[in-house]
Enzyme design. Structure first.
Site, PDB file in Angstrom:
ATOM      1  N   ALA A  65       0.857  -1.190   0.000  1.00 30.16           N
ATOM      2  CA  ALA A  65       0.000   0.000   0.000  1.00 30.16           C
ATOM      3  C   ALA A  65       0.890   1.236   0.000  1.00 30.16           C
ATOM      4  CB  ALA A  65      -0.919  -0.014   1.221  1.00 30.16           C
ATOM      5  N   ALA A 111     -12.026  10.397  -3.181  1.00 28.47           N
ATOM      6  CA  ALA A 111     -13.257  10.314  -3.959  1.00 28.47           C
ATOM      7  C   ALA A 111     -14.048  11.612  -3.912  1.00 28.47           C
ATOM      8  CB  ALA A 111     -14.119   9.159  -3.445  1.00 28.47           C
ATOM      9  N   HIS A 137     -25.956  19.001  23.531  1.00 31.93           N
ATOM     10  CA  HIS A 137     -25.447  18.144  24.602  1.00 31.93           C
ATOM     11  C   HIS A 137     -26.456  17.021  24.883  1.00 31.93           C
ATOM     12  CE1 HIS A 137     -23.537  17.036  28.404  1.00 31.93           C
ATOM     13  NE2 HIS A 137     -24.750  16.997  28.940  1.00 31.93           N
TER      14      HIS A 137
END
Length: 471
Positions: free
Chosen positions: A268, A319, A450
């Protein structure tokens, strides 16, 4: 007589098919040429199916830690074939979705390999033979493929690219991942969660080297804690392929060499644009310094009527960047053809977010603290930890932080960097802020709901100015 269009798009990845849709929306007669599968690499073999794999690994990870949530789960196992089948099913579903979008928008699809043969002319060779298409404008969106190492040529058995890693025949017993960018780290995280013994080798001095240094350091500690072995400033040397695996010699950061046997290797180390045999040389289309197609901020090449977008032009190679470029190019073409209602803007690469879906997730936009200082800014940086957020604790995800970088003189948001649960969803808040040229004042005066993880975005802004409330 050749079929004639206003626009032909060569390639149907997230840049190509989105560009074609936008052209059609603007009333342009549009065709798309694709040699394999509509949706391109991203949809069929990249972004989407990998996220399906990672989701399975995430659920598996949580199941193994059920007791942390007061739950009991015994004899937890993973069915690799079923995991892969689900991933391929997701890709298939979305491929059908793109096919539907082409029909819906009345875009003509020509299946075959395309080549520019003259200005405004594209030759397509497919199952039905060769045909020549004509268009006033042609958009090149041919994407890229995995870069291979000379001594690590992929074979689909022991040496894999990302494509092989998505459809494994077996779970690697001992996996070597070469490269620690988004693709390498995502697969390392996936296979580690699935039970493989994983080693990551990175030639730079830290993993995910494009990210903020604090993010890289935090991720390395998290992955090592999960059982991965990380080797930085390391290089792969001799490789010997055997029947049961690969003997790989690795030189570590101290210059010491050791040979280790791995059952599988994933390479990779970047991508290579698919620019061979598409006619660029015949039309004298200029490359840039990285040997991608040279374009302006709208996607124009040096040849009138020829445009390029996505992974075949300058990065970042993502992408969502390709899709944005596709829309920009479509609108610029429509403008050239007389549409006065479109007002395209050139691409601002500083506002493109990056996301890595390992465990924990990473997300960022804009300049890192180091890059901001290199650019001459006087900065104010603030960090807020997940452990200080109620929602993160309730989710059982207290590991991570959010970091903001501001221009000390103007308050401009220069960058934001996150690591932790669901940060790939949170980052868009800062992306919108940067696009709107926000300062710390707007972010401080924004009310965050929250209990949410997004409250940490507020706190990280406050922290940059010494005003954090919950640490």
């Amino acid at each position: 007589m050749a079929d004639s269009y206003d626009v032909i798009v060569l390639g149907s990845g997230p840049g190509g098919y989105v560009s074609a849709i936008r052209c059609a929306q603007l009333g342009l007669k549009t065709a798309i040429v694709e040699r394999e599968l509509l949706g391109g690499i991203c949809l069929n073999w990249g972004c989407i199916p990998t996220k399906a794999l990672l989701r399975s690994a995430e659920v598996f990870h949580q199941m193994k830690h059920a007791s942390d949530y007061g739950l009991a789960a015994e004899n937890i196992t993973a069915d690799l074939d079923a995991v892969v089948k689900r991933s391929r099913g997701v890709a298939s579903q979305l491929n059908k979705g793109v096919t539907h979008l082409m029909k819906k928008n009345k875009i003509t699809v020509h299946m075959g390999t395309g080549k520019l043969v003259a200005p405004g002319k594209l030759e397509v060779t497919g199952d039905k033979g060769t045909e020549t298409l004509e268009a006033r404008h042609i958009i090149i969106a041919v994407g890229a493929r995995a870069r291979e190492l000379p001594k690590m040529k992929s074979d689909g058995e022991r040496i894999w690219t990302y494509r092989h890693a998505m459809t494994p025949r077996e779970l690697p017993a001992k996996l070597l991942v070469i490269g620690s960018g988004a693709i390498g780290i995502e697969f390392a995280s996936f296979y580690n969660d699935m039970g493989s013994d994983v080693t990551v080798v990175e030639m730079m001095d830290r993993i995910v080297p494009v990210e903020d240094a604090e993010v890289s350091a935090f991720l390395e500690k998290a992955l090592v804690k999960q059982g991965l072995k990380i080797m930085t400033k390391a290089n792969v040397g001799a490789v010997e392929k055997g029947a049961s695996g690969m003997k790989v010699t690795i030189k570590d950061r101290d210059g010491k060499e050791a040979t280790t046997e791995f059952s599988h290797v994933i390479v990779a180390v970047g991508i290579v644009p698919n620019l061979e045999n598409i006619g660029l040389e015949d039309l004298n289309i200029e490359p840039d310094k990285r040997f991608h197609i040279k374009v302006d901020g709208y996607g124009r090449t040096n040849v009138p009527g020829v445009w390029a977008i996505g992974d075949c032009v300058d990065g970042p190679w993502l992408a969502h960047k390709a899709s944005h470029e596709g829309v920009t190019a479509a609108e610029a073409i429509a403008q050239e053809l007389g549409n006065k209602d479109v007002h395209p803007h050139p691409l601002d690469r500083g506002n493109i977010p990056g996301c890595t879906y390992c465990h924990p997730q990473i997300a960022s936009v804009g300049l890192t603290e180091a890059k901001a200082k290199e650019a001459g800014y006087e900065v104010k940086a603030g960090t807020f930890p997940f452990i200080g957020n109620g929602k993160a604790i309730a989710l059982g995800e207290p590991e991570g932080f959010i970091k903001t970088v501001f221009d000390a003189k103007t308050g401009e948001l220069l960058g934001a960097h996150m690591i932790g649960a669901e940060v790939t969803e949170l980052i868009q808040g800062y992306v919108v802020g940067k696009t709107l040229e926000t300062t710390e004042a707007e972010l401080m005066n924004t009310v965050f709901p929250h209990p949410t993880l997004s409250e940490m975005m507020h706190e990280a802004t406050l922290a940059a100015y010494g005003r954090a409330l919950h640490i």
